[in-house]
Design an enzyme around this catalytic site. Structure first.
Site, PDB file in Angstrom:
ATOM      1  N   TYR A 208     123.418  63.978  20.019  1.00 37.72           N
ATOM      2  CA  TYR A 208     122.699  64.212  21.384  1.00 37.72           C
ATOM      3  C   TYR A 208     123.385  65.522  22.074  1.00 37.72           C
ATOM      4  O   TYR A 208     122.862  66.474  22.468  1.00 37.72           O
ATOM      5  CB  TYR A 208     122.508  63.151  22.504  1.00 37.72           C
TER       6      TYR A 208
ATOM      7  N   HIS B 196     122.237  69.758  22.539  1.00 38.42           N
ATOM      8  CA  HIS B 196     122.241  70.231  23.873  1.00 38.42           C
ATOM      9  C   HIS B 196     123.204  71.415  24.109  1.00 38.42           C
ATOM     10  O   HIS B 196     123.223  72.258  24.734  1.00 38.42           O
ATOM     11  CB  HIS B 196     122.375  69.324  24.965  1.00 38.42           C
TER      12      HIS B 196
ATOM     13  N   TYR C  18     118.862  73.383  35.811  1.00 37.60           N
ATOM     14  CA  TYR C  18     118.720  72.205  35.150  1.00 37.60           C
ATOM     15  C   TYR C  18     120.081  71.752  34.526  1.00 37.60           C
ATOM     16  O   TYR C  18     120.749  72.485  33.798  1.00 37.60           O
ATOM     17  CB  TYR C  18     117.574  72.286  33.991  1.00 37.60           C
TER      18      TYR C  18
ATOM     19  N   TRP D 177     110.615  69.756  20.483  1.00 39.34           N
ATOM     20  CA  TRP D 177     111.826  69.337  20.950  1.00 39.34           C
ATOM     21  C   TRP D 177     111.716  67.614  21.225  1.00 39.34           C
ATOM     22  O   TRP D 177     112.786  67.075  21.011  1.00 39.34           O
ATOM     23  CB  TRP D 177     112.153  70.097  22.098  1.00 39.34           C
TER      24      TRP D 177
END
Length: 107
Positions: free
Chosen positions: A18, A22, A41, A77
């Site tokens: 993960y 990112h 964000y 995504w």
């Protein structure tokens, strides 16, 4: 501008993957987020996979999510990321974010 905090849970055995995704978010995904007003964000994660997200949006989180729902790149995504999360019950992560109530802010 609306500040939003939310939580999700990444499966512990998939945390490293993960994080790798990112570290290299697709440029077209970043462009879509910007187009729909997502600013500052940020994702934070505990060792057990509990994820806390923070984002600033122009009007509301619901409106920012609705804008992203119109983006084909977001659908790709979200489909790619779905297996990384616990307790989605067949939904995508952006449909399962548990928005937190803001109780304090210091400028």
């Amino acid at each position: 501008m609306k500040r939003v905090g939310f939580t999700l849970k990444v499966k512990p055995e998939l945390i490293d993957e993960y994080k790798a995704h990112h570290a290299n978010v697709w440029p077209e995904m970043l462009d879509a987020l910007r187009r729909h007003g997502w600013r500052n964000y940020t994702l934070f994660m505990r060792d057990d996979g509990l994820l806390f997200g923070y984002v600033e949006v122009p009007e509301s989180f619901e409106q920012a999510l609705a804008g992203m729902a119109t983006e084909e790149v977001n659908a790709r995504w979200q489909a790619m990321m779905a297996p990384y999360f616990e307790n989605l019950s067949g939904a995508y992560a952006d449909q399962s974010m548990v928005q937190l109530e803001e109780v304090f802010h210091l400028d």
